[in-house]
Enzyme design. Structure first.
Site, PDB file in Angstrom:
ATOM      1  N   GLU A 256     -39.634 -19.764  65.376  1.00 57.31           N
ATOM      2  CA  GLU A 256     -39.624 -18.409  65.965  1.00 57.31           C
ATOM      3  C   GLU A 256     -40.867 -17.706  65.438  1.00 57.31           C
ATOM      4  OE1 GLU A 256     -37.572 -17.499  68.173  1.00 57.31           O
ATOM      5  OE2 GLU A 256     -35.844 -18.811  67.942  1.00 57.31           O
ATOM      6  N   CYS A 290     -40.984  -8.496  65.886  1.00 53.72           N
ATOM      7  CA  CYS A 290     -41.578  -9.604  66.633  1.00 53.72           C
ATOM      8  C   CYS A 290     -41.560  -9.346  68.137  1.00 53.72           C
ATOM      9  CB  CYS A 290     -40.869 -10.907  66.312  1.00 53.72           C
ATOM     10  SG  CYS A 290     -39.109 -10.853  66.634  1.00 53.72           S
TER      11      CYS A 290
HETATM   12  P1  NAD Z   1     -45.263 -15.479  57.321  1.00 57.41           P
HETATM   13  O1  NAD Z   1     -45.515 -16.602  58.237  1.00 57.41           O
HETATM   14  O2  NAD Z   1     -46.376 -14.989  56.469  1.00 57.41           O
HETATM   15  O3  NAD Z   1     -44.094 -15.837  56.292  1.00 57.41           O
HETATM   16  C1  NAD Z   1     -42.796 -16.187  56.717  1.00 57.41           C
HETATM   17  C2  NAD Z   1     -42.143 -17.049  55.653  1.00 57.41           C
HETATM   18  O4  NAD Z   1     -42.849 -18.266  55.537  1.00 57.41           O
HETATM   19  C3  NAD Z   1     -42.131 -16.436  54.248  1.00 57.41           C
HETATM   20  O5  NAD Z   1     -40.907 -16.730  53.633  1.00 57.41           O
HETATM   21  C4  NAD Z   1     -43.273 -17.166  53.566  1.00 57.41           C
HETATM   22  O6  NAD Z   1     -43.141 -17.233  52.160  1.00 57.41           O
HETATM   23  C5  NAD Z   1     -43.146 -18.531  54.186  1.00 57.41           C
HETATM   24  N1  NAD Z   1     -44.375 -19.351  54.154  1.00 57.41           N
HETATM   25  C6  NAD Z   1     -45.659 -18.943  54.174  1.00 57.41           C
HETATM   26  N2  NAD Z   1     -46.490 -20.011  54.113  1.00 57.41           N
HETATM   27  C7  NAD Z   1     -45.709 -21.128  54.069  1.00 57.41           C
HETATM   28  C8  NAD Z   1     -45.972 -22.525  53.992  1.00 57.41           C
HETATM   29  N3  NAD Z   1     -47.207 -22.997  53.967  1.00 57.41           N
HETATM   30  N4  NAD Z   1     -44.924 -23.371  53.962  1.00 57.41           N
HETATM   31  C9  NAD Z   1     -43.655 -22.910  54.005  1.00 57.41           C
HETATM   32  N5  NAD Z   1     -43.346 -21.595  54.055  1.00 57.41           N
HETATM   33  C10 NAD Z   1     -44.359 -20.705  54.085  1.00 57.41           C
HETATM   34  O7  NAD Z   1     -44.653 -14.317  58.209  1.00 57.41           O
HETATM   35  P2  NAD Z   1     -44.300 -12.830  57.752  1.00 57.41           P
HETATM   36  O8  NAD Z   1     -45.573 -12.090  57.524  1.00 57.41           O
HETATM   37  O9  NAD Z   1     -43.285 -12.886  56.654  1.00 57.41           O
HETATM   38  O10 NAD Z   1     -43.543 -12.276  59.042  1.00 57.41           O
HETATM   39  C11 NAD Z   1     -44.199 -11.675  60.104  1.00 57.41           C
HETATM   40  C12 NAD Z   1     -44.327 -12.634  61.275  1.00 57.41           C
HETATM   41  O11 NAD Z   1     -43.041 -13.133  61.656  1.00 57.41           O
HETATM   42  C13 NAD Z   1     -44.894 -11.996  62.523  1.00 57.41           C
HETATM   43  O12 NAD Z   1     -45.835 -12.845  63.103  1.00 57.41           O
HETATM   44  C14 NAD Z   1     -43.676 -11.850  63.435  1.00 57.41           C
HETATM   45  O13 NAD Z   1     -43.956 -11.788  64.811  1.00 57.41           O
HETATM   46  C15 NAD Z   1     -42.911 -13.075  63.075  1.00 57.41           C
HETATM   47  N6  NAD Z   1     -41.507 -12.932  63.452  1.00 57.41           N
HETATM   48  C16 NAD Z   1     -41.050 -13.654  64.524  1.00 57.41           C
HETATM   49  C17 NAD Z   1     -39.725 -13.521  64.941  1.00 57.41           C
HETATM   50  C18 NAD Z   1     -39.201 -14.302  66.116  1.00 57.41           C
HETATM   51  O14 NAD Z   1     -37.992 -14.378  66.258  1.00 57.41           O
HETATM   52  N7  NAD Z   1     -40.040 -14.887  66.945  1.00 57.41           N
HETATM   53  C19 NAD Z   1     -38.869 -12.649  64.254  1.00 57.41           C
HETATM   54  C20 NAD Z   1     -39.372 -11.932  63.169  1.00 57.41           C
HETATM   55  C21 NAD Z   1     -40.695 -12.087  62.774  1.00 57.41           C
END
Ligand code: NAD
Length: 505
Positions: A256, A290
């Site tokens: 997602e 999102c």
């Molecule tokens: P992010 O990708 O920076 O982090 C999300 C999670 O991934 C965190 O727990 C982070 O620690 C982890 N992470 C980061 N790098 C990783 C790696 N290399 N391996 C494994 N895990 C890792 O996202 P964010 O800044 O926390 O959230 C914002 C983003 O989430 C926006 O792009 C938003 O659109 C998206 N989002 C999407 C939905 C959806 O349903 N499509 C819902 C909510 C948020």
């Protein structure tokens, strides 16, 4: 409600125990409103992930969870829901101080978390059904859905509690064991959930939380050979890195990802309602949403009037303390994210857009506040129209024809959501079908029923969560073939045996 103490360190929850990280590392969790340290958080790394995976694997393979009758398993799921309901005020408060989201909005969000658990308990009871095929009156073939094993769940900070429970509820209800890696910027409500699960008395190892950073704790979870699936919500670039890192251990992924969703307002729409929906859709959750409608396409004939009304709303949105019930927009979550959003405002100016902003009242200088912002005179090819800003920033563009609106809406790599406003229902259906996105709303803001599939297309995601669609991801479909008659079985080696017996005679 007496306000909870949040100064205590947040610990990992592994094998039914709260514990420090293996190496004793911690990181600070800061308030987005005051920049003060709220508490320290145990920083899990690969050793902690190993321990959590071992606990989850044991609980699945050798523990009570794997052999438990479905009704008993679901009774735990209902217990968690009841305990969330009991603690809803506290959870909403924790979520608000941790993320900067206005408390009025976190109250609504967190109350949906209990529904997530009840919904999946019901779904498993009523909808986790197989199919049976009678084949040539000689066989009965039937399908059963089995849990996959150890589920790794990686979640973002923008609506942490709701998004975590959205994954945990179907994963547990279908019989998997879970390791949650919550976002490092929002650990508080995940920690509360660990307390709730502990109180509900789930067998040890069924549910585990490892706090920590993505590059260490998250990456170890993704690469672990004993984790069968990863459900990820977060940025698109992180999603593709996770898929690369999980390839060697052949993980099953649900993705997602990011969005830059269009809202298209035609001149025959109910303008007042479209305006309400548009303003809510981009400025609620501080714009860190999102499915936010971050690109507005206005039919030219109504553009001037609509923009005037938008400016009026933006100037009057109540920006302030997230724990004040009157606040409509609070501070952004973190200094890094704050700088990122502000940088996009500089890019907007460089690209030739006009930046129109509401105000942040004085006295809030310590918070990461970005006032509600309109970007006017935007062209679809600008970075501010193409890239996800994830803040209270709306890019406004105009169109003349339906074809042009659809073309502009689709001329982007994302495909999460879309919103169409028109009173011509033929056009409404037509445009909703033509916009390339996983979820479309016609004459409606983002109202969602738990039964419907949730997810995006293009660079916004792979797979669907929600409803019975989650079963495809969290269960393994198995087919059992049973013979009910004497069907033909080829007899290799028997012909030769018969002829050699004849020769001996
Ligand atoms: P992010 O990708 O920076 O982090 C999300 C999670 O991934 C965190 O727990 C982070 O620690 C982890 N992470 C980061 N790098 C990783 C790696 N290399 N391996 C494994 N895990 C890792 O996202 P964010 O800044 O926390 O959230 C914002 C983003 O989430 C926006 O792009 C938003 O659109 C998206 N989002 C999407 C939905 C959806 O349903 N499509 C819902 C909510 C948020």
């Amino acid at each position: 409600m007496t306000k909870p103490t949040i100064k205590d360190p947040v610990q990992l929850y592994i094998g039914g125990e709260f514990r420090s990280a293996h190496k004793g590392n911690t990181f600070e969790n800061k308030s987005p409103y005051t920049q003060e340290t709220l508490n320290v958080v145990a920083e899990g790394r690969s050793e902690d992930i190993d321990l959590a995976v071992k606990a989850a694997r044991d609980a699945f393979r050798n523990g009570a969870w794997g052999s438990m009758k479905v009704n008993e398993r679901l009774s735990y799921i209902y217990k968690i829901a009841d305990l969330i309901d009991k603690n809803i005020e506290e959870i909403a408060y924790l979520e608000s101080i941790d993320t900067g989201l206005p408390i009025k909005q976190t109250k609504k969000m967190t109350s949906r978390a209990a529904s997530n658990f009840r919904f999946y308990a019901e779904m498993v009871k009523n909808r986790m059904v197989g199919e049976a095929y009678k084949v040539d009156d000689e066989f009965l073939n039937y399908t059963v859905q089995k849990p996959v094993g150890v589920a790794g769940l990686i979640t973002p900070w923008n609506a942490p509690f709701m998004l975590e429970t959205w994954k945990i509820a179907p994963a547990l209800a279908t019989g998997n064991t879970v390791i949650l890696k919550p976002a490092e910027w929002s650990p508080l409500t995940a920690n509360k959930l660990a307390e709730i699960v502990d109180q509900a008395g789930l067998p040890e190892g069924v549910f585990n939380i490892v706090h920590g950073f993505g590059e260490t704790a998250g990456a170890s979870l993704v690469a672990h050979p004993d984790v069968q699936l990863i459900s990820f919500t977060g940025e698109t670039t992180t999603g593709s890195e996770i898929m690369r890192n999980g390839a060697a251990s052949l993980k099953r992924f649900s993705m997602e990802l990011g969005g830059k969703s269009p809202i298209i307002v035609f001149d025959d729409a109910d303008i007042e309602r479209a305006l309400d929906a548009c303003v809510w859709g981009i400025f609620s959750f501080n714009g860190e949403r999102c499915t936010a409608n971050s690109r507005l396409f206005l039919q030219e004939s109504i553009a001037d009037r609509f923009i005037e009304q938008l400016k009026e709303r933006v100037s009057n949105i109540i920006v302030g303390d997230p724990s004040d019930m009157k606040t409509e927009v609070g501070p952004l979550i973190h200094t890094e994210h704050f700088n990122r959003v502000k940088h996009y405002l500089d890019i907007a100016t460089e690209e030739g857009a006009e930046v129109y902003q509401g105000t942040v009242p004085s006295g809030l200088e310590n918070g990461y506040f970005v006032p509600p912002t309109l970007l006017l005179n935007v062209k679809n090819e600008m970075r501010v129209a193409q890239e996800e800003i994830f803040g209270p920033v709306l890019a406004v563009m105009t169109f003349t024809s339906e074809e042009e609106a659809v073309h502009m809406a689709n001329d982007i790599r994302y495909g999460l959501a879309g919103y169409v406003w028109t009173n011509d229902m033929k056009k409404g259906h037509r445009v909703a079908e033509a916009v390339e996105a996983g979820m479309l709303w016609v004459n409606s803001q983002n109202v969602r029923d738990l039964r419907i599939p949730f997810g995006g297309s293009k660079f916004s995601g792979i797979g669907r969560e929600g409803g019975h669609y989650a079963f495809e991801f969290y269960t393994e479909m198995k087919v059992i073939h049973v013979s009910t008659a004497e069907h033909h079985i080829p007899q290799f080696g028997k012909a030769n045996l018969a002829s050699s017996t004849a020769t001996q005679k």
